[in-house]
Design a protein around this motif. Structure first.
Motif, PDB file in Angstrom:
ATOM      1  N   PHE A   1       0.838  -1.210   0.000  1.00  0.00           N
ATOM      2  CA  PHE A   1       0.000   0.000   0.000  1.00  0.00           C
ATOM      3  C   PHE A   1       0.868   1.253   0.000  1.00  0.00           C
ATOM      4  N   PHE A   2       1.933   1.265   0.809  1.00  0.00           N
ATOM      5  CA  PHE A   2       2.788   2.449   0.876  1.00  0.00           C
ATOM      6  C   PHE A   2       3.586   2.635  -0.414  1.00  0.00           C
ATOM      7  N   VAL A   3       4.003   1.539  -1.038  1.00  0.00           N
ATOM      8  CA  VAL A   3       4.679   1.651  -2.337  1.00  0.00           C
ATOM      9  C   VAL A   3       3.721   2.259  -3.364  1.00  0.00           C
ATOM     10  N   ASP A   4       2.468   1.821  -3.337  1.00  0.00           N
ATOM     11  CA  ASP A   4       1.472   2.360  -4.263  1.00  0.00           C
ATOM     12  C   ASP A   4       1.234   3.851  -4.016  1.00  0.00           C
ATOM     13  N   MET A   5       1.298   4.283  -2.756  1.00  0.00           N
ATOM     14  CA  MET A   5       1.177   5.707  -2.448  1.00  0.00           C
ATOM     15  C   MET A   5       2.287   6.485  -3.154  1.00  0.00           C
ATOM     16  N   GLY A   6       3.489   5.924  -3.156  1.00  0.00           N
ATOM     17  CA  GLY A   6       4.593   6.571  -3.855  1.00  0.00           C
ATOM     18  C   GLY A   6       4.382   6.591  -5.358  1.00  0.00           C
ATOM     19  N   LEU A   7       3.800   5.507  -5.894  1.00  0.00           N
ATOM     20  CA  LEU A   7       3.529   5.446  -7.325  1.00  0.00           C
ATOM     21  C   LEU A   7       2.508   6.504  -7.754  1.00  0.00           C
ATOM     22  N   LEU A   8       1.560   6.797  -6.885  1.00  0.00           N
ATOM     23  CA  LEU A   8       0.505   7.753  -7.207  1.00  0.00           C
ATOM     24  C   LEU A   8       0.976   9.199  -7.126  1.00  0.00           C
ATOM     25  N   LEU A   9       2.138   9.403  -6.504  1.00  0.00           N
ATOM     26  CA  LEU A   9       2.661  10.764  -6.404  1.00  0.00           C
ATOM     27  C   LEU A   9       3.167  11.251  -7.757  1.00  0.00           C
ATOM     28  N   ASP A  10       2.611  12.343  -8.208  1.00  0.00           N
ATOM     29  CA  ASP A  10       3.102  13.002  -9.414  1.00  0.00           C
ATOM     30  C   ASP A  10       4.228  13.928  -8.979  1.00  0.00           C
ATOM     31  N   MET A  11       5.473  13.543  -9.265  1.00  0.00           N
ATOM     32  CA  MET A  11       6.610  14.284  -8.723  1.00  0.00           C
ATOM     33  C   MET A  11       6.649  15.725  -9.209  1.00  0.00           C
ATOM     34  N   SER A  12       6.288  15.954 -10.453  1.00  0.00           N
ATOM     35  CA  SER A  12       6.281  17.333 -10.946  1.00  0.00           C
ATOM     36  C   SER A  12       5.266  18.164 -10.172  1.00  0.00           C
ATOM     37  N   ALA A  13       4.075  17.563  -9.942  1.00  0.00           N
ATOM     38  CA  ALA A  13       3.053  18.266  -9.163  1.00  0.00           C
ATOM     39  C   ALA A  13       3.468  18.374  -7.700  1.00  0.00           C
TER      40      ALA A  13
END
Length: 509
Positions: free
Chosen positions: A274-286
């Motif tokens: 779940f925490f890895v997926d939270m990182g995946l959902l982060l749009d780094m530019s945003a």
């Protein structure tokens, strides 16, 4: 593409979970920060090895989110909560309302509508007890201020998840006074079924499957996902059902090996996903853009949370007469925003109630509080004076020493032990694997000296422990002794097994 292959996805996740959390913990950072960083690096803005839109990733993340909230409910000590439930409720209301109002005000100032603003406030209102292992290690869990803070978690998490359910309903266009009454009525009926119905069924099932830990484990998993599925039927998010299931099963599993298995599976596999997926959902530019262009929003949310949580702890100090170290420990314990906050923030983002700026600010909030909270807890809780144990009072005696005459047979056994030339005492109060190692070491020592080994099973008792709880605790103690005796019989060594019901474990040993 590699990211679409479920075996590749699962293999990468296992590699990440195995390596990164220990590495970050060596750097004195929470392991979950490493999982978030891994999601960012392996996602669309990095190596593109993992895709949050694949069915495999969605499944593992959803299971992890449900499991996270279930374990949050499972970890709450209901016995300690009952001891100081009035004060826990009082502090729970304060540490919920102050952040709720602060977060709502901040979100409104920065242009959110009322629905999104209230949901933002509710994200700040709950808390995750990341510092619990610290106070447990320091031996101050029995301190009233610490107990009250732990008990307050029940109220804050349930209230925050209830606000989430209402906000989602409003966003779907299904909100009215009548629909709200129906929603709350349905939630009340549903909660009653989960909290009392599932608890009763669980106790009956565990009573009939005493030596079938595998079936008990599967039963608990089934209960969790039935509760999560049932929540969706009344238009409430799955994490609400999972949390209630944790509270319901809490009393059923107690401190049994089944609970260890449940937490083990969650902590090493599903929750990290779940925490890895939270990182995946982060749009780094945003994410970077939020930090640069909405710096005021992020700081307002962080300082609003810190200030409102401190205000609640300070109010508790004034009302309940706690000292400053206890007050600051209450503040630091109620500071971290991880479990319910992240789960609810993800739901808010997916339901398009919360904008990406708020979601990214919540991630910043999680990083700051998950690091700062445990550090402050270790500093202030270590200053709390530990309650002195009166070894002459009933609290340090086994139950028959203060209420019943000691049987002659027991006295004879104890006399035999005292007069024995070499005795190895093994407290059976640890995990099965640790106990096995201790028994094997004790056997070697006893055989070498031609002495006696004593497996001692400790049953943790409480003054308000009722008969069913006592019977269950004694049954679990008997099971532990039986498993130890099976190991002991395979060696040629003399042994006598003992069981004792105590309030203070270390004092009795």
């Amino acid at each position: 593409m590699l990211s679409q292959n479920p075996i590749v996805t699962f293999t990468i996740l296992l590699l990440v979970i195995l390596t990164l959390p220990p590495l970050f913990e060596r750097l004195r950072l929470p392991g979950l920060v490493g999982l978030l960083v891994a999601g960012i690096i392996l996602g669309g803005d990095g190596l593109k090895l993992l895709d949050p839109e694949t069915e495999t990733m969605k499944l593992l993340s959803d299971i992890g989110k449900v499991y996270l909230m279930f374990v949050a409910g499972l970890e709450i000590d209901l016995i300690e909560f009952k001891k100081h439930q009035d004060r826990s409720l009082g502090f729970g209301i304060a540490t919920f309302l102050f952040p709720l109002l602060t977060g709502t005000l901040v979100a409104k100032i920065f242009g959110l509508g009322w629905n999104g603003a209230i949901l933002t406030g509710s994200l700040l209102a709950s808390h995750t007890l990341l510092g619990y292992p610290i106070v447990q290690q320091l031996g101050v869990v029995g301190n009233q201020a610490i107990t009250v803070t732990i008990g307050a978690t029940i109220f804050t998490d349930i209230a925050a998840l209830l606000v989430l359910a209402i906000c989602v309903s409003i966003n779907a266009g299904n909100f009215s006074v009548i629909s709200l009454v129906i929603q709350l009525g349905g939630l009340a009926i549903y909660s009653t079924i989960i909290l009392w119905g599932f608890q009763w069924v669980g106790k009956q099932f565990f009573r009939r499957t005493t030596n079938q830990e595998s079936n008990q484990f599967l039963f608990v998993l089934l209960v969790v996902f039935i509760a999560a599925l049932g929540a969706t039927l009344i238009n409430v998010d799955q994490i609400v059902g999972a949390f209630l299931a944790g509270l319901a099963i809490n009393d059923v599993v107690g401190k049994s090996p089944v609970k260890e298995k449940i937490e083990f599976v969650g902590s090493v596999l599903f929750i990290p996903c779940f925490f890895v997926d939270m990182g995946l959902l982060l749009d780094m530019s945003a994410f970077v853009n939020t930090f640069l262009t909405s710096f005021e929003l992020t700081l307002s949310i962080i300082f609003g949370l810190l200030g409102s949580k401190f205000l609640a702890a300070f109010l508790a100090k004034k009302i309940y007469k706690y000292n400053w170290y206890e007050t600051m420990s209450m503040w630091s314990l109620s500071m971290p925003q991880v479990a319910a906050t992240l789960a609810a923030a993800l739901v808010g983002l997916q339901e398009e109630i919360l904008p990406e700026e708020i979601f990214n600010s919540v991630i910043f909030l999680m990083l700051v509080t998950s690091i700062l909270g445990p550090i402050l807890t270790a500093r202030f809780a270590s200053k709390i004076s530990m309650p002195e144990v009166d070894f002459t009072s009933d609290n340090s005696l086994i139950w028959w020493e203060s209420h019943q005459q000691v049987p002659d047979s027991f006295t004879e056994r104890v006399d035999g032990i005292v007069n024995h030339k070499f005795v190895v005492l093994v407290p059976v109060y640890f995990s099965p694997e640790q106990t096995k190692y201790l028994i094997e070491m004790a056997v070697m020592l006893a055989k070498h000296e031609g002495g006696l080994m004593i497996p001692l099973s400790i049953v943790k008792g409480y003054l308000n422990m009722d008969s069913p709880e006592l019977n269950l605790a004694l049954q679990q103690s008997s099971k532990r002794l039986d498993s130890v005796l099976e190991i002991s019989r395979s060696f040629e060594v003399s042994f006598i097994s003992l069981a004792a019901l105590v309030v203070k474990v270390t004092a009795k040993i």
